[in-house]
Write a protein that holds these residues in place. Structure first.
Motif, PDB file in Angstrom:
ATOM      1  N   ALA A 182      70.724  49.273  34.410  1.00  0.00           N
ATOM      2  CA  ALA A 182      71.478  50.428  33.899  1.00  0.00           C
ATOM      3  C   ALA A 182      71.182  51.661  34.766  1.00  0.00           C
ATOM      4  CB  ALA A 182      71.120  50.680  32.441  1.00  0.00           C
ATOM      5  N   SER A 183      69.938  51.771  35.232  1.00  0.00           N
ATOM      6  CA  SER A 183      69.581  52.950  36.046  1.00  0.00           C
ATOM      7  C   SER A 183      70.301  52.936  37.405  1.00  0.00           C
ATOM      8  CB  SER A 183      68.063  53.012  36.260  1.00  0.00           C
ATOM      9  OG  SER A 183      67.673  52.011  37.190  1.00  0.00           O
ATOM     10  N   LEU A 184      70.781  51.747  37.830  1.00  0.00           N
ATOM     11  CA  LEU A 184      71.495  51.662  39.121  1.00  0.00           C
ATOM     12  C   LEU A 184      72.977  52.007  38.982  1.00  0.00           C
ATOM     13  CD1 LEU A 184      70.135  48.266  40.552  1.00  0.00           C
ATOM     14  CD2 LEU A 184      69.235  50.559  40.938  1.00  0.00           C
ATOM     15  N   ALA A 185      73.473  51.914  37.730  1.00  0.00           N
ATOM     16  CA  ALA A 185      74.924  52.065  37.519  1.00  0.00           C
ATOM     17  C   ALA A 185      75.294  53.540  37.461  1.00  0.00           C
ATOM     18  CB  ALA A 185      75.336  51.349  36.228  1.00  0.00           C
ATOM     19  N   ASP A 186      75.421  54.154  38.630  1.00  0.00           N
ATOM     20  CA  ASP A 186      75.663  55.604  38.661  1.00  0.00           C
ATOM     21  C   ASP A 186      77.150  55.965  38.724  1.00  0.00           C
ATOM     22  OD1 ASP A 186      76.263  54.774  41.189  1.00  0.00           O
ATOM     23  OD2 ASP A 186      74.779  56.027  42.211  1.00  0.00           O
ATOM     24  N   GLY A 187      78.041  54.962  38.837  1.00  0.00           N
ATOM     25  CA  GLY A 187      79.476  55.261  38.862  1.00  0.00           C
ATOM     26  C   GLY A 187      79.933  56.051  40.078  1.00  0.00           C
ATOM     27  N   ARG A 188      79.082  56.095  41.129  1.00  0.00           N
ATOM     28  CA  ARG A 188      79.482  56.850  42.344  1.00  0.00           C
ATOM     29  C   ARG A 188      80.157  55.935  43.343  1.00  0.00           C
ATOM     30  NH1 ARG A 188      73.636  59.033  43.545  1.00  0.00           N
ATOM     31  NH2 ARG A 188      74.461  59.798  45.510  1.00  0.00           N
ATOM     32  N   ASP A 189      81.020  56.518  44.182  1.00  0.00           N
ATOM     33  CA  ASP A 189      81.578  55.754  45.289  1.00  0.00           C
ATOM     34  C   ASP A 189      80.465  55.462  46.288  1.00  0.00           C
ATOM     35  OD1 ASP A 189      84.097  55.983  44.206  1.00  0.00           O
ATOM     36  OD2 ASP A 189      84.670  57.707  45.439  1.00  0.00           O
ATOM     37  N   VAL A 190      80.529  54.281  46.902  1.00  0.00           N
ATOM     38  CA  VAL A 190      79.559  53.930  47.943  1.00  0.00           C
ATOM     39  C   VAL A 190      80.279  53.928  49.283  1.00  0.00           C
ATOM     40  CG1 VAL A 190      78.163  52.019  48.858  1.00  0.00           C
ATOM     41  CG2 VAL A 190      78.070  52.572  46.415  1.00  0.00           C
ATOM     42  N   PHE A 191      79.684  54.557  50.284  1.00  0.00           N
ATOM     43  CA  PHE A 191      80.275  54.556  51.634  1.00  0.00           C
ATOM     44  C   PHE A 191      79.124  54.521  52.633  1.00  0.00           C
ATOM     45  CE2 PHE A 191      82.233  56.045  55.473  1.00  0.00           C
ATOM     46  CZ  PHE A 191      83.553  55.590  55.403  1.00  0.00           C
ATOM     47  N   VAL A 192      78.913  53.352  53.235  1.00  0.00           N
ATOM     48  CA  VAL A 192      77.817  53.177  54.198  1.00  0.00           C
ATOM     49  C   VAL A 192      78.448  53.067  55.575  1.00  0.00           C
ATOM     50  CG1 VAL A 192      75.841  51.746  54.862  1.00  0.00           C
ATOM     51  CG2 VAL A 192      76.505  51.900  52.450  1.00  0.00           C
ATOM     52  N   GLY A 193      78.185  54.019  56.448  1.00  0.00           N
ATOM     53  CA  GLY A 193      78.750  53.979  57.808  1.00  0.00           C
ATOM     54  C   GLY A 193      79.521  55.252  58.100  1.00  0.00           C
ATOM     55  N   ASP A 194      80.467  55.156  59.050  1.00  0.00           N
ATOM     56  CA  ASP A 194      81.292  56.321  59.377  1.00  0.00           C
ATOM     57  C   ASP A 194      82.765  55.901  59.396  1.00  0.00           C
ATOM     58  OD1 ASP A 194      81.843  55.050  61.825  1.00  0.00           O
ATOM     59  OD2 ASP A 194      80.069  55.938  62.750  1.00  0.00           O
ATOM     60  N   GLU A 195      83.649  56.776  59.816  1.00  0.00           N
ATOM     61  CA  GLU A 195      85.091  56.506  59.722  1.00  0.00           C
ATOM     62  C   GLU A 195      85.541  55.337  60.606  1.00  0.00           C
ATOM     63  OE1 GLU A 195      87.556  58.239  57.663  1.00  0.00           O
ATOM     64  OE2 GLU A 195      85.659  58.706  56.701  1.00  0.00           O
TER      65      GLU A 195
END
Ligand SMILES: Cc1cc2nc3c(=O)[nH]c(=O)nc-3n(C[C@H](O)[C@H](O)[C@H](O)COP(=O)(O)OP(=O)(O)OC[C@H]3O[C@@H](n4cnc5c(N)ncnc54)[C@H](O)[C@@H]3O)c2cc1C
Ligand code: FES
Ligand code: FES
Length: 493
Positions: A182-195
């Protein structure tokens, strides 16, 4: 706020990983970075199960474990889950009950398949039906190939270890694990890297629509059971990946009396029971769809969007009259599923557009349904031919029908000529069925390939028309089936 890392739960604590290549496979992460080499690579294409690991996620207030093939699962796809590998099972110097049972029953020889089998049994130990039948044990092992021990001792060990309530260190710490997840479920978008190179996991449909609109050249990944093979077998360099597994709402099922609305990221495992309730033959098709591992990862949306002419879901859904919903930016549109498939591997999908949901009508009182998967192996095999039939009956006559086949053309396709020839046909006059059976040859000119010859496919399809009619006429499958008899399946419900 966007997160530029992925986070998962491992051995009682959160692990955060950043800066990885978008197409890093979980198996490579485990073996090359964690240096946990218990998880093996056999086929690298989801077939042998040597790489099986378990993922735990919270559903209905408790942690549920599913087996997945780490060779065709992206590292990014473990975001938000508990990751369990074979090294984690023994506790306080004691083997896990499934490991002890394999030892006691001599269920391992060379041992290469054993870590994968242990992990499949670990998930069955936690999730399997009670009492556990030999058939369920066999189903649970369909995705684990053992070439030297033989399955009898492995199945015996399974029945011994997985027949009772789960009582191991994982069930003991289920509550703190659920809190950790539950502590991991932050509802944020994940974006690893660049464009230019990224692994992204949007958390909402709006974020997905915006991101995919900006990067229509990105590869969408749902379960990765197809895309994984592009990476491990076709050696494709995929630089931009958008994983759909965190998009809120795409994993929902709307189960009304008239229809099933299935979100694109609903897994085959999750939708299996609801499809079996529509018709037992749908349950059988799902039981034989890949393996437990493939069904845990693979999704309904991925199965349709890939446009495979030999996929199992598209023909059965077309026969049932399903509609497909797509979204591009803010706009959604709906089309009949059969219209989505334009030509071989060409679908009616615009750049930046994604599959949102498929709506599958349920059967009405005057409708009968049959579906048959024909493949070389019973378990974990792609269909040579799949035939699906929906008959609308007017007493003992066929008033209308919807028939669709996979494996017979470059796309999943309706049998329009056969449907026409069936109109008005009596179920009590088998002598009048010949025209409809012959019409199959006008509907399809199938290809020869390594799975089946054109002549074989045509003969099978023609015979399936007869089988569907005769089973519908008699309401009995005891004379026509060795396994998957409807009477037995219905009695078991
Ligand atoms: C060992 C093994 C056994 C298999 N057995 C069977 C079988 O018995 N029957 C069968 O039919 N298939 C089988 N498959 C094929 C595969 O499992 C299915 O096609 C699967 O359901 C694909 O779903 P996925 O979510 O994993 O798709 P992914 O691999 O994630 O994606 C597949 C394609 O669909 C696109 N895509 C995914 N989701 C969307 C979306 N929402 N909108 C737009 N595009 C999208 C992706 O970009 C990609 O092009 C098997 C595969 C393996 C590896
Ligand atoms: S290595 Fe064979 S399924 Fe993964
Ligand atoms: S023990 Fe050798 S492959 Fe199974």
């Amino acid at each position: 706020m966007v997160r530029d890392t992925i986070r998962f739960w491992r051995n009682g604590q959160a692990v955060e990983v950043s800066g990885f290549h978008p197409s890093t496979m979980l198996l490579d992460y485990l073996r090359l970075q964690e240096r946990r080499v218990g998880t093996k690579e056999g086929c690298a294409e989801g077939d042998c199960g040597a790489c099986t690991v378990a993922l735990g996620r919270v559903r209905g207030g408790r942690v549920h474990y599913e087996p997945v093939n780490a060779c065709i699962l992206l590292l990014g796809q473990v975001d938000g889950a508990e990751l369990v590998t074979v090294e984690d099972l023994a506790a306080s110097g004691e083997l896990h009950p499934v490991q002890s049972a394999l030892v006691a029953h001599h269920g391992s020889q060379c041992g290469f398949c054993t870590p994968g089998i242990v992990m499949s049994l670990f998930t069955l130990y936690h999730e399997g039906e009670r009492p556990l039948s030999r058939e369920s044990a066999n189903d649970a092992l369909a995705g684990n190939l053992c070439r030297c021990t033989g399955y009898r001792p492995i199945v015996d060990a399974t029945l011994q270890a997985c027949g009772g309530p789960a009582d191991d260190s994982f069930s003991a710490r289920s509550e703190p694990t659920a809190q950790g997840l539950a502590s991991l479920a932050d509802g944020r978008d994940v974006f690893v890297g660049d464009e230019t190179r990224f692994f992204a996991a949007p958390a909402s449909e709006a974020s997905l629509a915006e991101l995919y609109g900006r990067h229509p050249d990105a590869t969408l990944v749902a379960g990765c059971t197809d895309v994984g093979l592009w990476i491990t077998k076709a050696m494709m360099e995929i630089e931009k990946i958008i994983w759909l597994g965190r998009v809120a709402g795409l994993d929902l099922v709307d189960d009304s009396p008239e229809a099933l609305g299935i979100g694109a990221t609903v897994s085959h495992a999750a939708i299996h029971p609801a499809l079996a309730r529509i018709d037992p033959d749908l349950g059988e098709v799902m039981r034989r769809f890949g393996s437990v591992q493939v069904r845990a990862s693979g999704t309904v949306g991925g199965s349709i969007a890939n446009g495979s002419p030999i996929g199992d879901l598209a023909p059965v859904f077309i026969a049932l009259g399903a509609a497909l919903e797509l979204r591009l930016g803010e706009a959604t549109r709906t089309l009949a599923l059969e219209d989505f498939f334009i030509a071989y591997r060409r679908q009616d999908r615009l750049p930046g557009e994604f599959v949102r949901r498929v709506t599958v009508p349920k059967l009405k009182a005057d409708e009968a349904f049959r579906a048959y998967k024909i493949s070389k192996r019973f378990d974990e095999d792609i269909s040579s031919v799949l035939g699906a039939f929906k008959f609308t009956l007017d007493g003992r006559r066929i008033a209308a029908s919807r028939i669709a086949f996979g494996g017979m053309a470059g796309t999943p396709k309706r049998a329009a000529e056969t449907e026409r020839a069936l109109a008005g046909v009596s179920l009590d006059e088998p002598g009048s069925w010949g025209d409809a059976m012959a019409a199959i040859a006008r509907d399809y000119q199938p290809l020869d390939d390594h799975r089946a010859s054109s002549a074989y496919r045509s003969t099978v399809a023609r015979n399936l028309v007869f089988k569907a009619l005769s089973e519908t006429a008699s309401g009995d499958t005891r004379a026509t089936r060795i396994v998957g008899r409807r009477e037995a399946l219905q009695a078991a419900e």
